[in-house]
Enzyme design. Structure first.
Site, PDB file in Angstrom:
ATOM      1  N   GLU A 156       0.857  -1.183   0.000  1.00 27.59           N
ATOM      2  CA  GLU A 156       0.000   0.000   0.000  1.00 27.59           C
ATOM      3  C   GLU A 156       0.891   1.230   0.000  1.00 27.59           C
ATOM      4  OE1 GLU A 156      -3.111   0.280   2.925  1.00 27.59           O
ATOM      5  OE2 GLU A 156      -3.706  -1.783   2.544  1.00 27.59           O
ATOM      6  N   CYS A 262      -2.203  -7.515   5.536  1.00 26.04           N
ATOM      7  CA  CYS A 262      -1.472  -8.634   4.909  1.00 26.04           C
ATOM      8  C   CYS A 262      -0.546  -9.367   5.870  1.00 26.04           C
ATOM      9  CB  CYS A 262      -0.672  -8.117   3.732  1.00 26.04           C
ATOM     10  SG  CYS A 262      -1.692  -7.245   2.553  1.00 26.04           S
ATOM     11  N   LYS A 265      -2.273 -11.256   8.888  1.00 29.48           N
ATOM     12  CA  LYS A 265      -3.197 -12.343   8.496  1.00 29.48           C
ATOM     13  C   LYS A 265      -2.466 -13.455   7.744  1.00 29.48           C
ATOM     14  CE  LYS A 265      -4.918 -11.216   3.931  1.00 29.48           C
ATOM     15  NZ  LYS A 265      -4.389 -12.129   2.970  1.00 29.48           N
TER      16      LYS A 265
HETATM   17  C1  UGA Z   1       2.814  -6.171   2.489  1.00 35.18           C
HETATM   18  C2  UGA Z   1       4.068  -6.592   1.704  1.00 35.18           C
HETATM   19  O1  UGA Z   1       5.117  -5.651   1.897  1.00 35.18           O
HETATM   20  C3  UGA Z   1       3.754  -6.676   0.207  1.00 35.18           C
HETATM   21  O2  UGA Z   1       4.903  -7.171  -0.485  1.00 35.18           O
HETATM   22  C4  UGA Z   1       2.590  -7.640   0.007  1.00 35.18           C
HETATM   23  O3  UGA Z   1       2.249  -7.761  -1.363  1.00 35.18           O
HETATM   24  C5  UGA Z   1       1.392  -7.122   0.771  1.00 35.18           C
HETATM   25  O4  UGA Z   1       1.732  -7.049   2.163  1.00 35.18           O
HETATM   26  C6  UGA Z   1       0.251  -8.084   0.546  1.00 35.18           C
HETATM   27  O5  UGA Z   1       0.355  -9.253   0.944  1.00 35.18           O
HETATM   28  O6  UGA Z   1      -0.724  -7.717  -0.145  1.00 35.18           O
HETATM   29  P1  UGA Z   1       1.664  -3.810   3.097  1.00 35.18           P
HETATM   30  O7  UGA Z   1       0.732  -4.576   3.982  1.00 35.18           O
HETATM   31  O8  UGA Z   1       1.112  -2.766   2.191  1.00 35.18           O
HETATM   32  O9  UGA Z   1       2.491  -4.830   2.127  1.00 35.18           O
HETATM   33  O10 UGA Z   1       2.667  -3.112   4.103  1.00 35.18           O
HETATM   34  P2  UGA Z   1       4.231  -2.953   4.340  1.00 35.18           P
HETATM   35  O11 UGA Z   1       4.716  -1.699   3.735  1.00 35.18           O
HETATM   36  O12 UGA Z   1       4.967  -4.194   4.003  1.00 35.18           O
HETATM   37  O13 UGA Z   1       4.240  -2.754   5.944  1.00 35.18           O
HETATM   38  C7  UGA Z   1       3.690  -3.747   6.815  1.00 35.18           C
HETATM   39  C8  UGA Z   1       3.824  -3.341   8.269  1.00 35.18           C
HETATM   40  O14 UGA Z   1       5.174  -3.464   8.713  1.00 35.18           O
HETATM   41  C9  UGA Z   1       3.432  -1.895   8.583  1.00 35.18           C
HETATM   42  O15 UGA Z   1       2.704  -1.851   9.794  1.00 35.18           O
HETATM   43  C10 UGA Z   1       4.760  -1.176   8.708  1.00 35.18           C
HETATM   44  O16 UGA Z   1       4.695  -0.024   9.514  1.00 35.18           O
HETATM   45  C11 UGA Z   1       5.600  -2.276   9.369  1.00 35.18           C
HETATM   46  N1  UGA Z   1       7.072  -2.128   9.153  1.00 35.18           N
HETATM   47  C12 UGA Z   1       7.597  -2.215   7.892  1.00 35.18           C
HETATM   48  C13 UGA Z   1       7.908  -1.969  10.251  1.00 35.18           C
HETATM   49  O17 UGA Z   1       7.451  -1.923  11.423  1.00 35.18           O
HETATM   50  N2  UGA Z   1       9.243  -1.902  10.041  1.00 35.18           N
HETATM   51  C14 UGA Z   1       9.793  -1.985   8.797  1.00 35.18           C
HETATM   52  O18 UGA Z   1      11.041  -1.912   8.685  1.00 35.18           O
HETATM   53  C15 UGA Z   1       8.942  -2.123   7.695  1.00 35.18           C
END
Ligand code: UGA
Length: 437
Positions: A156, A262, A265
């Site tokens: 996202e 994502c 879940k």
């Molecule tokens: C995630 C994956 O990154 C995508 O590759 C995947 O396609 C998607 O899920 C999906 O299955 O549809 P998304 O949920 O949009 O994407 O979010 P991310 O940007 O990956 O972040 C996920 C969570 O991790 C957030 O709460 C973010 O704040 C946290 N995060 C991320 C951290 O706490 N530290 C980090 O270094 C990176």
């Protein structure tokens, strides 16, 4: 070669997929049961915030390659392939809830000719695509239908960019011919295309999200050790990222945990898959457990600073699950708000993008404010719970002047400790040494 595609589900993933495939030259019709959503999309607008998506939709609508409808038969007319982009949320038991997928599949029924390829974009447990293939074969009295797995790896806030310049495209198919036909849809994207079997593709998607979740829980665990030893996690993670076996884009930003629709879940669905196949997934469970504990660090910090937190007024900036998105599903910021409220804190929340109203996310007695300055007025402490870019631009002197006590807990390590302490705040972050009085 350009194809005619029907995308079923014009939610976030479906709308991005439809618009980006049209942009590659295919003729795409996206179908959604939500008529209001279809109407908005027809006007060239996404019903949610995603950079570059409105432009991509508008351009392709104008070029006549993209259309939206709520009538499945319209979308399926002349389609060479149908892409399933429906939600597969977590069921109460932790496994993926496939009811929307099967509803869509049943609706396809007689509209699906056996020569139309079915491509699953939704994240589905191992074995689902084989089950779909068996279902369609039965429906067509023994004539096989090609079923292909093509999981999305879109984040996202970066979805159009992730589609256009992906690290890789993943395709799972039962035979080489179907795999090649699906891969041809991505002609024009100069990136590795991995073609494998259905089960490997399905599992790889879960492995990718579980790996990202593991990195975050790993660095959060290290951050917690840093807090107790006086080490600085920012330097630790920067140094790790310089290791070529880890890399500059690794998920090594510590915080209050991962959330969204994502990572949590998919991790829990992978745990249930492992258990259903007789394997006890110790490591996956630990990743989830560390993540459940992480929002509690904020309350622990507050309790260390104020002996008694009951009756404190605390501003929480951020409701969304990550920065610069409207989405608050499974947001760790909401977990922090719930923990504080249960501990007797009066919470004053503000988010520039999420209003927390979906599915009763933000429960009473949390007060929602229209801007950050209104939220902090009269508060004893301020907590940054989401890494929205806007929060990096806040006027710290003005914020401090409005508060009863200048205490700032940075749950996302987004602020500059020097600037915060210069504005007279005591500054506590995740895994960084405490600053100020
Ligand atoms: C995630 C994956 O990154 C995508 O590759 C995947 O396609 C998607 O899920 C999906 O299955 O549809 P998304 O949920 O949009 O994407 O979010 P991310 O940007 O990956 O972040 C996920 C969570 O991790 C957030 O709460 C973010 O704040 C946290 N995060 C991320 C951290 O706490 N530290 C980090 O270094 C990176």
């Amino acid at each position: 070669m350009s194809s005619r595609l029907c995308v079923v589900g014009a939610g976030w993933s479906g709308a991005v997929t439809a618009a980006c495939l049209a942009n590659l030259g295919h003729t795409v019709c996206a179908v959604d049961v939500d008529k209001d959503r279809v109407e908005t999309l027809r006007q060239g607008q996404a019903p949610f915030y995603e950079p570059d998506l409105d432009d991509t939709i508008a351009r392709n609508l104008e070029a006549g390659r993209l259309s939206f409808t709520s009538v499945l038969a319209e979308g399926m007319a002349d389609a060479d392939a149908v892409m399933l982009c429906v939600q597969t949320p977590a069921a109460a038991t932790g496994e993926a809830d496939l009811s929307a997928l099967w509803t869509a599949v049943r609706a396809l029924g007689p509209l699906l000719r056996p020569d139309v390829m079915v491509i699953t974009r939704s994240t589905v447990p191992v074995g689902t695509n084989a089950a779909l293939a068996r279902h369609f074969r039965k429906e067509h009295s023994g004539t096989p239908v090609d079923v292909v797995s093509n999981p999305e790896f879109l984040r996202e806030g970066h979805a159009v960019e992730d589609f256009t310049r992906p690290d890789r495209v993943l395709i799972g198919a039962a035979d080489e011919r179907a795999g090649k036909a699906a891969a041809a849809l991505y002609d024009g994207i100069e990136r590795p295309i991995i073609v494998t079997d259905l089960e490997t593709a399905e599992l790889t998607k879960y492995a990718a999200n579980a790996y990202l979740a593991a990195s975050i829980s790993f660095i959060n665990e290290i951050a917690n050790i840093c807090e107790r030893t006086g080490a600085d996690v920012s330097v630790v993670s920067e140094t790790l990222a310089l290791d070529r076996r880890i890399g500059p884009n690794a998920y090594l930003d510590p915080g209050i945990g991962f959330g969204g629709s994502c990572l949590p879940k998919d991790l829990s669905a992978l745990i249930t898959t492992a258990e259903a196949h007789g394997h006890e997934p110790e490591l996956l469970k630990a990743i989830a457990h560390v993540n459940e504990l992480q929002p509690k660090r904020v309350l622990a910090h507050l309790e260390e600073i104020f002996d008694n937190v009951i009756g404190l007024d605390v501003a929480v900036l951020g409701i969304s699950f990550k920065g610069d998105t409207f989405d608050a599903r499974s947001s760790p910021a909401l977990a922090v708000i719930r923990l504080l409220s249960n501990a007797g804190v009066r919470v004053h929340a503000y988010d520039p993008m999420a209003d927390g109203t979906a599915d009763g996310q933000l429960e009473a007695p949390t007060q929602l404010h229209g801007d950050a300055y209104a939220a902090v007025a009269g508060c004893h402490a301020l907590i940054v719970a989401t890494d929205h870019s806007q929060f990096k631009e806040l006027d710290l002197d003005r914020l401090g002047g409005l508060m009863q006590t200048r205490v700032l807990i940075d749950g996302r390590n987004v602020l500059d400790p020097d600037e915060v302490t210069r504005a007279g705040f005591s500054y506590v972050a995740i895994g960084r040494p405490q600053r100020g009085d």
